[in-house]
Enzyme design. Structure first.
Site, PDB file in Angstrom:
ATOM      1  CB  ALA A  48      15.282 -10.451  16.760  1.00  0.00           C
ATOM      2  CD  GLU A  49      14.963  -6.309  18.741  1.00  0.00           C
ATOM      3  OE1 GLU A  49      14.216  -5.266  18.711  1.00  0.00           O
ATOM      4  OE2 GLU A  49      14.255  -6.974  19.427  1.00  0.00           O
TER       5      GLU A  49
ATOM      6  CG  ASN B  93       4.550  -5.252  17.256  1.00  0.00           C
ATOM      7  OD1 ASN B  93       3.561  -5.152  17.891  1.00  0.00           O
ATOM      8  ND2 ASN B  93       5.655  -5.777  18.220  1.00  0.00           N
TER       9      ASN B  93
ATOM     10  CE1 TYR C 149       4.260  -7.937  13.920  1.00  0.00           C
ATOM     11  CE2 TYR C 149       5.177  -8.374  15.787  1.00  0.00           C
ATOM     12  CZ  TYR C 149       5.278  -8.327  14.637  1.00  0.00           C
ATOM     13  OH  TYR C 149       6.569  -8.062  13.860  1.00  0.00           O
TER      14      TYR C 149
ATOM     15  CB  THR D 197      12.414  -1.752   8.991  1.00  0.00           C
ATOM     16  OG1 THR D 197      11.443  -1.482  10.167  1.00  0.00           O
ATOM     17  CG2 THR D 197      13.269  -2.718   8.763  1.00  0.00           C
TER      18      THR D 197
ATOM     19  CD  GLN E 157       7.275  -6.239  21.306  1.00  0.00           C
ATOM     20  OE1 GLN E 157       6.414  -5.894  20.912  1.00  0.00           O
ATOM     21  NE2 GLN E 157       8.398  -6.499  20.592  1.00  0.00           N
TER      22      GLN E 157
ATOM     23  NE  ARG F  94      -0.860  -0.207   4.910  1.00  0.00           N
ATOM     24  CZ  ARG F  94      -1.194  -0.564   6.184  1.00  0.00           C
ATOM     25  NH1 ARG F  94      -2.336  -1.189   6.021  1.00  0.00           N
ATOM     26  NH2 ARG F  94      -0.536  -0.665   7.237  1.00  0.00           N
TER      27      ARG F  94
HETATM   28  P1  NAP Z   1       7.916  -1.600   7.206  1.00  0.00           P
HETATM   29  O1  NAP Z   1       9.239  -0.762   7.317  1.00  0.00           O
HETATM   30  O2  NAP Z   1       6.600  -0.950   7.940  1.00  0.00           O
HETATM   31  O3  NAP Z   1       7.646  -2.215   5.935  1.00  0.00           O
HETATM   32  C1  NAP Z   1       6.418  -3.006   5.564  1.00  0.00           C
HETATM   33  C2  NAP Z   1       5.722  -2.596   4.419  1.00  0.00           C
HETATM   34  O4  NAP Z   1       4.581  -3.394   4.261  1.00  0.00           O
HETATM   35  C3  NAP Z   1       5.188  -1.032   4.354  1.00  0.00           C
HETATM   36  O5  NAP Z   1       5.445  -0.607   3.094  1.00  0.00           O
HETATM   37  C4  NAP Z   1       3.765  -1.161   4.680  1.00  0.00           C
HETATM   38  O6  NAP Z   1       3.008  -0.192   4.311  1.00  0.00           O
HETATM   39  C5  NAP Z   1       3.378  -2.467   3.955  1.00  0.00           C
HETATM   40  N1  NAP Z   1       2.119  -3.083   4.359  1.00  0.00           N
HETATM   41  C6  NAP Z   1       1.967  -3.546   5.640  1.00  0.00           C
HETATM   42  N2  NAP Z   1       0.667  -3.736   5.865  1.00  0.00           N
HETATM   43  C7  NAP Z   1       0.228  -4.016   4.458  1.00  0.00           C
HETATM   44  C8  NAP Z   1      -1.021  -4.130   4.102  1.00  0.00           C
HETATM   45  N3  NAP Z   1      -2.405  -4.800   4.969  1.00  0.00           N
HETATM   46  N4  NAP Z   1      -1.265  -4.083   2.702  1.00  0.00           N
HETATM   47  C9  NAP Z   1      -0.326  -3.664   1.796  1.00  0.00           C
HETATM   48  N5  NAP Z   1       0.849  -3.484   2.292  1.00  0.00           N
HETATM   49  C10 NAP Z   1       1.288  -3.591   3.686  1.00  0.00           C
HETATM   50  O7  NAP Z   1       8.005  -3.085   8.219  1.00  0.00           O
HETATM   51  P2  NAP Z   1       9.473  -4.031   8.473  1.00  0.00           P
HETATM   52  O8  NAP Z   1       9.920  -3.650   9.794  1.00  0.00           O
HETATM   53  O9  NAP Z   1      10.380  -4.020   7.112  1.00  0.00           O
HETATM   54  O10 NAP Z   1       8.622  -5.284   8.434  1.00  0.00           O
HETATM   55  C11 NAP Z   1       8.466  -6.398   7.595  1.00  0.00           C
HETATM   56  C12 NAP Z   1       8.001  -7.516   8.176  1.00  0.00           C
HETATM   57  O11 NAP Z   1       8.967  -8.023   9.137  1.00  0.00           O
HETATM   58  C13 NAP Z   1       6.796  -7.333   9.309  1.00  0.00           C
HETATM   59  O12 NAP Z   1       6.113  -8.688   8.726  1.00  0.00           O
HETATM   60  C14 NAP Z   1       7.330  -7.535  10.466  1.00  0.00           C
HETATM   61  O13 NAP Z   1       6.219  -7.924  11.520  1.00  0.00           O
HETATM   62  C15 NAP Z   1       8.451  -8.482  10.238  1.00  0.00           C
HETATM   63  N6  NAP Z   1       9.445  -8.045  11.399  1.00  0.00           N
HETATM   64  C16 NAP Z   1      10.268  -7.139  11.570  1.00  0.00           C
HETATM   65  C17 NAP Z   1      11.108  -6.822  12.494  1.00  0.00           C
HETATM   66  C18 NAP Z   1      12.096  -5.573  12.578  1.00  0.00           C
HETATM   67  O14 NAP Z   1      12.864  -5.648  13.631  1.00  0.00           O
HETATM   68  N7  NAP Z   1      11.697  -4.625  11.607  1.00  0.00           N
HETATM   69  C19 NAP Z   1      11.189  -7.577  13.646  1.00  0.00           C
HETATM   70  C20 NAP Z   1      10.349  -8.818  13.543  1.00  0.00           C
HETATM   71  C21 NAP Z   1       9.551  -8.927  12.399  1.00  0.00           C
HETATM   72  P3  NAP Z   1       2.509   1.014   5.322  1.00  0.00           P
HETATM   73  O15 NAP Z   1       3.979   1.821   5.740  1.00  0.00           O
HETATM   74  O16 NAP Z   1       1.652   1.746   4.901  1.00  0.00           O
HETATM   75  O17 NAP Z   1       2.230   0.249   6.571  1.00  0.00           O
END
Ligand code: NAP
Length: 259
Positions: free
Chosen positions: A185-186, A95, A154, A189, A148, A39
């Site tokens: 984990a960490e 989250n 989540y 982003t 958490q 999105r």
């Molecule tokens: P991010 O920086 O927010 O990137 C996620 C992307 O997915 C964003 O462009 C977001 O759009 C899009 N998105 C989310 N929900 C959506 C939906 N329903 N339809 C279409 N697009 C959608 O997140 P990230 O940190 O890279 O996380 C990616 C994945 O890794 C997630 O599943 C998260 O739970 C997992 N994760 C991340 C971490 C971490 O430390 N970063 C740790 C554990 C797990 P919007 O910006 O509009 O929301």
């Protein structure tokens, strides 16, 4: 090592930001065609354009994956543009802190934003994945196994993604479709930054978290998650299925007393 992704077609949800962006870039670096379903309109448009300028075939589909019709459109459009699907990286999610206190509606919303589209996309892609003997990578989270606090929705979604990884790995054995999960984990982003900024002293919170990451006292990079993702998508991991890959510098499992 050649991962043999060249000219194959991979869908990455949330593939223009954070971890998803790195996965899209890594697939493109290997010569794969990338479909970004997100999105995030501007980021997706820019990344697709960047890939095109580099001669990489890429396609962006903008929409909220909470809508099942959008998930179907992602699959239909991918097949219309590229003729098939070799793999899906289910990554979009957030989250959202839907806690025990937040109530049933918040819990359901959280499952919808984090979980249902993982199923919907794979459901609609099934005939194409069967044809291609494709691969599925589910991005889950350490929260699925550590908890958490304050984030029931989540945690439930991330746990369900692990259950589905094993369930689909079992169901799809006859088609040589492999299904694996990655548990970050960490990872810094845009989403993680937003979360850190909710604390009164984000720098102190960040330093505290980093001090507890055993390997090199640093966060995992999104490129390190992407490296595992392309490995799991590729034929190089041809006998790896139903696995949970915890790419976290030892954060979840190593001895807490390690300095
Ligand atoms: P991010 O920086 O927010 O990137 C996620 C992307 O997915 C964003 O462009 C977001 O759009 C899009 N998105 C989310 N929900 C959506 C939906 N329903 N339809 C279409 N697009 C959608 O997140 P990230 O940190 O890279 O996380 C990616 C994945 O890794 C997630 O599943 C998260 O739970 C997992 N994760 C991340 C971490 C971490 O430390 N970063 C740790 C554990 C797990 P919007 O910006 O509009 O929301």
């Amino acid at each position: 090592m050649d991962l043999h992704l060249k000219d194959k077609v991979y869908i990455v949800t949330g593939g223009s930001k954070g971890i998803g962006e790195s996965i899209s870039r890594s697939i493109a670096d290997e010569g794969g065609n990338v479909v970004i379903a997100s999105r995030s309109k501007d980021e997706t448009r820019d990344l697709v354009e960047e890939f095109r300028q580099k001669g990489i075939r890429s396609h962006g589909i903008i929409g909220d994956l909470q809508n099942t019709a959008v998930c179907k459109k992602v699959i239909d459009e991918t097949v219309a543009v590229f003729g098939g699907i070799n793999g899906i990286v289910n990554n979009a999610g957030l989250n959202d802190g839907a806690s025990l206190e937040a109530g049933p509606e918040a819990f359901r919303r959280s499952l919808n934003v984090n979980l249902h589209h993982y199923y919907d996309l794979v459901h609609f892609a099934l005939p194409y994945l069967k044809k291609a003997k494709g691969a599925i990578v589910n991005i889950s989270s350490k929260v699925a196994i550590t908890g958490q606090g304050g984030t029931s929705g989540y945690a439930a979604a991330k746990g369900a993604q692990l259950a589905l990884t094993r369930e689909w790995a079992a169901e799809l054995l006859p088609y040589s479709i492999r299904v694996n999960a990655i548990l970050p984990a960490e990872v810094m982003t845009p989403l993680y930054r937003k979360w850190l900024d909710t604390f009164p002293n984000p720098d102190a919170k960040e330093a505290d978290i980093i001090s507890k990451i055993p390997f090199e006292k640093r966060m995992t990079t999104s490129e390190e998650i992407a490296a595992m993702a392309v490995f799991l998508l590729s034929e190089v991991s041809s006998h790896t299925t139903g696995q949970f890959m915890i790419v976290d510098g030892g954060y979840v499992h190593l001895d807490r007393s390690l300095k």
